[in-house]
Design a protein around this motif. Structure first.
Motif, mmCIF file in Angstrom:
data_model
loop_
_atom_site.group_PDB
_atom_site.id
_atom_site.type_symbol
_atom_site.label_atom_id
_atom_site.label_comp_id
_atom_site.label_asym_id
_atom_site.label_seq_id
_atom_site.Cartn_x
_atom_site.Cartn_y
_atom_site.Cartn_z
ATOM 1 N N LYS A 88 7.722 8.155 8.813
ATOM 2 C CA LYS A 88 8.239 6.883 9.316
ATOM 3 C C LYS A 88 8.285 5.911 8.148
ATOM 4 O O LYS A 88 7.597 6.087 7.148
ATOM 5 N N TYR A 89 9.110 4.897 8.279
ATOM 6 C CA TYR A 89 9.179 3.889 7.227
ATOM 7 C C TYR A 89 9.083 2.498 7.838
ATOM 8 O O TYR A 89 9.373 2.293 9.019
ATOM 9 N N MET A 90 8.606 1.580 7.018
ATOM 10 C CA MET A 90 8.445 0.191 7.459
ATOM 11 C C MET A 90 9.682 -0.620 7.093
ATOM 12 O O MET A 90 10.264 -0.458 6.026
ATOM 13 N N LYS A 91 10.038 -1.498 7.995
ATOM 14 C CA LYS A 91 11.085 -2.471 7.716
ATOM 15 C C LYS A 91 10.656 -3.745 8.425
ATOM 16 O O LYS A 91 10.581 -3.780 9.649
ATOM 17 N N LYS A 104 0.825 -1.212 0.000
ATOM 18 C CA LYS A 104 0.000 0.000 0.000
ATOM 19 C C LYS A 104 0.859 1.262 0.000
ATOM 20 O O LYS A 104 0.531 2.247 -0.667
ATOM 21 N N TYR A 105 1.965 1.237 0.738
ATOM 22 C CA TYR A 105 2.778 2.441 0.898
ATOM 23 C C TYR A 105 4.080 2.381 0.095
ATOM 24 O O TYR A 105 5.004 3.166 0.350
ATOM 25 N N GLN A 106 4.152 1.493 -0.881
ATOM 26 C CA GLN A 106 5.411 1.312 -1.606
ATOM 27 C C GLN A 106 5.831 2.537 -2.409
ATOM 28 O O GLN A 106 7.026 2.744 -2.665
ATOM 29 N N SER A 107 4.866 3.371 -2.808
ATOM 30 C CA SER A 107 5.208 4.540 -3.626
ATOM 31 C C SER A 107 5.410 5.812 -2.800
ATOM 32 O O SER A 107 5.657 6.881 -3.361
ATOM 33 N N ASP A 127 1.830 8.490 9.734
ATOM 34 C CA ASP A 127 3.243 8.869 9.616
ATOM 35 C C ASP A 127 3.922 8.131 8.462
ATOM 36 O O ASP A 127 4.756 8.702 7.751
ATOM 37 N N ILE A 128 3.574 6.851 8.283
ATOM 38 C CA ILE A 128 4.144 6.090 7.161
ATOM 39 C C ILE A 128 3.657 6.667 5.840
ATOM 40 O O ILE A 128 4.434 6.858 4.896
ATOM 41 N N ASP A 150 14.092 12.221 4.371
ATOM 42 C CA ASP A 150 15.473 11.931 4.787
ATOM 43 C C ASP A 150 15.591 11.722 6.292
ATOM 44 O O ASP A 150 16.435 10.957 6.752
ATOM 45 N N ASP A 151 14.742 12.421 7.046
ATOM 46 C CA ASP A 151 14.827 12.308 8.508
ATOM 47 C C ASP A 151 13.764 11.342 9.063
ATOM 48 O O ASP A 151 13.472 11.353 10.259
ATOM 49 N N ALA A 152 13.210 10.500 8.201
ATOM 50 C CA ALA A 152 12.196 9.535 8.649
ATOM 51 C C ALA A 152 12.809 8.546 9.631
ATOM 52 O O ALA A 152 13.997 8.218 9.555
#
Length: 201
Positions: free
Chosen positions: A176-179, A95-98, A170-171, A103-105
């Motif tokens: 924020k980013y997912m890992k 869903k959030y791939q794009s 936030d994502i 930079d500061d996420a």
């Protein structure tokens, strides 16, 4: 908000399970296979059945052979639960791939699906604590104590739901980013569990 959407599906799963209230009942998913609702419903159904497995295995009079069989069912259920969490996280990754990650996420302490996993368990706690509050065969002291606990659970639901929705926002905004780390369960792997490894050959 996604948390309210997910919680409503968890409630539907729990309510449906308790019509028969039997861990061996057939499972039917009412949602299309490709929809996230399908994953959420299946996830909570696994949690609900396992909740009742855990009740049964604590019976002090349980037959040891039956207890061992149930322990293996719980192990399999835990693996299914982990798999479903990873499927739900895969939904969010797609869903959030794009999204353009800033930079500061920063990364969150847990993925969205593991937070939703806690919401699913919380839905079960609320359901069963409400059952205790509604009991007509319990003492007033018991009902009062459970009412206090229920209020705490409802507050926890509010806080957890807010945190989940904020994380997803936030994502989506790139803050924020997912890992996602695939779960590395060692006790089911005959190459990693020394007991199972010893039985090979």
């Amino acid at each position: 908000m996604f948390s309210a959407f997910a919680f409503s599906i968890f409630q539907k799963s729990i309510d449906t399970y308790h019509i028969k209230d039997d861990v061996y009942q057939d499972f039917t998913n009412p949602y299309p296979k490709d929809d996230v609702e399908h994953l959420l419903y299946r996830k909570n159904w696994i949690d609900t059945v396992q909740w009742h497995y855990e009740d049964i295995i604590r019976d002090p009079e349980i037959d040891p052979v039956a207890a061992l069989d149930l322990k293996r069912k719980i192990d399999a259920s835990n693996q299914d639960r982990t798999d479903l969490v990873e499927y739900i996280d895969s939904y969010f990754l797609q869903k959030y791939q794009s999204v353009q990650v800033k930079d500061d996420a920063t990364i969150n302490t847990e993925s969205p699906a593991w937070a939703i996993d806690r919401l699913s368990i919380l839905a079960l706690k609320i359901y069963h604590m409400q059952e205790e509050v509604d009991r007509t065969d319990a003492s007033q002291e018991h009902v009062d104590k459970c009412s206090v606990k229920l209020a705490v659970l409802q507050e926890q639901k509010k806080d957890l739901s807010s945190a989940i929705d904020q994380l997803l926002a936030d994502i989506e905004a790139g803050n924020k980013y997912m890992k996602v780390y695939k779960q590395m369960k060692m006790y089911n792997d005959d190459e990693l569990n020394p007991v199972l490894r010893g039985q090979k050959g």
